[in-house]
Design a protein around this motif. Structure first.
Motif, mmCIF file in Angstrom:
data_model
loop_
_atom_site.group_PDB
_atom_site.id
_atom_site.type_symbol
_atom_site.label_atom_id
_atom_site.label_comp_id
_atom_site.label_asym_id
_atom_site.label_seq_id
_atom_site.Cartn_x
_atom_site.Cartn_y
_atom_site.Cartn_z
ATOM 1 N N LEU A 66 33.575 25.644 30.411
ATOM 2 C CA LEU A 66 34.782 25.896 31.314
ATOM 3 C C LEU A 66 36.007 24.873 31.055
ATOM 4 O O LEU A 66 35.643 23.519 30.641
ATOM 5 N N VAL A 67 37.091 25.335 31.021
ATOM 6 C CA VAL A 67 38.279 24.487 30.998
ATOM 7 C C VAL A 67 38.800 23.919 32.225
ATOM 8 O O VAL A 67 39.584 23.030 32.200
ATOM 9 N N ALA A 68 38.832 25.019 33.190
ATOM 10 C CA ALA A 68 39.656 24.715 34.494
ATOM 11 C C ALA A 68 38.959 25.263 35.292
ATOM 12 O O ALA A 68 38.482 26.401 35.364
ATOM 13 N N GLY A 69 38.732 24.656 36.721
ATOM 14 C CA GLY A 69 38.431 25.370 37.945
ATOM 15 C C GLY A 69 39.163 25.118 39.144
ATOM 16 O O GLY A 69 39.671 24.338 39.279
ATOM 17 N N ILE A 70 39.212 26.198 40.208
ATOM 18 C CA ILE A 70 40.077 26.124 41.122
ATOM 19 C C ILE A 70 39.027 26.586 42.348
ATOM 20 O O ILE A 70 38.236 27.701 42.212
ATOM 21 N N THR A 71 38.872 25.977 43.324
ATOM 22 C CA THR A 71 38.136 26.212 44.603
ATOM 23 C C THR A 71 38.950 27.206 45.249
ATOM 24 O O THR A 71 39.981 27.480 45.165
ATOM 25 N N SER A 72 38.264 27.711 46.547
ATOM 26 C CA SER A 72 38.766 28.790 47.318
ATOM 27 C C SER A 72 39.834 28.103 48.085
ATOM 28 O O SER A 72 40.826 28.873 48.789
ATOM 29 N N ASP A 73 39.844 26.866 48.501
ATOM 30 C CA ASP A 73 40.828 26.120 49.048
ATOM 31 C C ASP A 73 41.863 25.498 48.276
ATOM 32 O O ASP A 73 42.980 24.694 48.564
ATOM 33 N N SER A 128 38.789 41.482 45.774
ATOM 34 C CA SER A 128 39.385 40.102 46.362
ATOM 35 C C SER A 128 38.536 38.888 45.603
ATOM 36 O O SER A 128 37.315 38.840 45.564
ATOM 37 N N ILE A 129 39.308 37.917 45.367
ATOM 38 C CA ILE A 129 38.977 36.711 44.857
ATOM 39 C C ILE A 129 38.992 35.499 45.806
ATOM 40 O O ILE A 129 38.320 34.251 45.498
ATOM 41 N N SER A 130 39.466 35.605 47.037
ATOM 42 C CA SER A 130 39.788 34.734 47.826
ATOM 43 C C SER A 130 38.595 33.886 48.351
ATOM 44 O O SER A 130 38.768 32.518 48.533
ATOM 45 N N ALA A 131 37.288 34.226 48.363
ATOM 46 C CA ALA A 131 36.344 33.742 48.979
ATOM 47 C C ALA A 131 35.598 32.612 47.584
ATOM 48 O O ALA A 131 34.619 32.121 48.109
ATOM 49 N N TYR A 132 36.147 33.090 46.510
ATOM 50 C CA TYR A 132 35.300 32.468 45.366
ATOM 51 C C TYR A 132 36.002 31.395 44.747
ATOM 52 O O TYR A 132 37.360 31.340 44.288
ATOM 53 N N PRO A 133 35.333 30.452 44.224
ATOM 54 C CA PRO A 133 35.744 29.260 43.296
ATOM 55 C C PRO A 133 35.960 30.061 42.145
ATOM 56 O O PRO A 133 35.053 30.987 41.464
ATOM 57 N N MET A 134 37.029 29.881 41.503
ATOM 58 C CA MET A 134 37.321 30.374 39.929
ATOM 59 C C MET A 134 37.377 29.573 38.881
ATOM 60 O O MET A 134 37.771 28.491 39.179
ATOM 61 N N GLY A 135 37.263 30.211 37.753
ATOM 62 C CA GLY A 135 37.224 29.277 36.419
ATOM 63 C C GLY A 135 37.802 29.848 35.058
ATOM 64 O O GLY A 135 37.741 31.134 35.207
ATOM 65 N N TRP A 136 38.625 29.119 34.571
ATOM 66 C CA TRP A 136 38.867 29.537 33.284
ATOM 67 C C TRP A 136 37.919 28.944 32.135
ATOM 68 O O TRP A 136 37.709 27.700 32.318
#
Length: 117
Positions: A46-53, A27-35
């Motif tokens: 880092l080119v793009a990031g998205i927070t858990s919300d 599960s990734i739901s709790a994590y900020p993720m990045g490309w």
């Protein structure tokens, strides 16, 4: 250990589009993720990031062209890339972010994006 599988790369002409996917084995739901992307001889960036919300941020060169999104139900993060330029050529990776510069999991194999005519 979490496995990350990136896909969707390829050879595209300048101005073209690609949609990258990154599937995680947990599960990734709790994590900020990045490309991230890396070219030979340079550090991964880092080119793009998205927070858990769902809040997003982009490297300046990607603003207006890249869109990061996530589907927590599928444990997958996406990167839509439009108006691609030769300087976007790189191997693209995803990971869970830890602060501004660190990542949480081991890197996957990445997916090669080549922008060339």
């Amino acid at each position: 250990q979490v496995q990350l599988v990136e896909s969707g790369g390829g050879l595209v002409q300048p101005g073209g589009s690609l949609r990258l996917s990154c599937a995680a084995s947990r599960s990734i739901s709790a994590y900020p993720m990045g490309w991230y992307r890396q070219v030979p001889g340079k550090q991964r960036e880092l080119v793009a990031g998205i927070t858990s919300d769902g809040s997003t941020n982009y490297v300046d060169s990607g603003k207006g062209r890249f869109t990061i999104s996530r589907d927590n139900g599928k444990n997958t993060v996406y990167l839509q890339m439009n108006s691609l330029k030769p300087e976007d050529t790189a191997v693209y990776y995803c990971n869970a972010r830890l602060g501004l510069t660190l990542v949480i999991w081991s890197w996957g194999q990445g997916t090669q994006v080549t922008v060339s005519s």
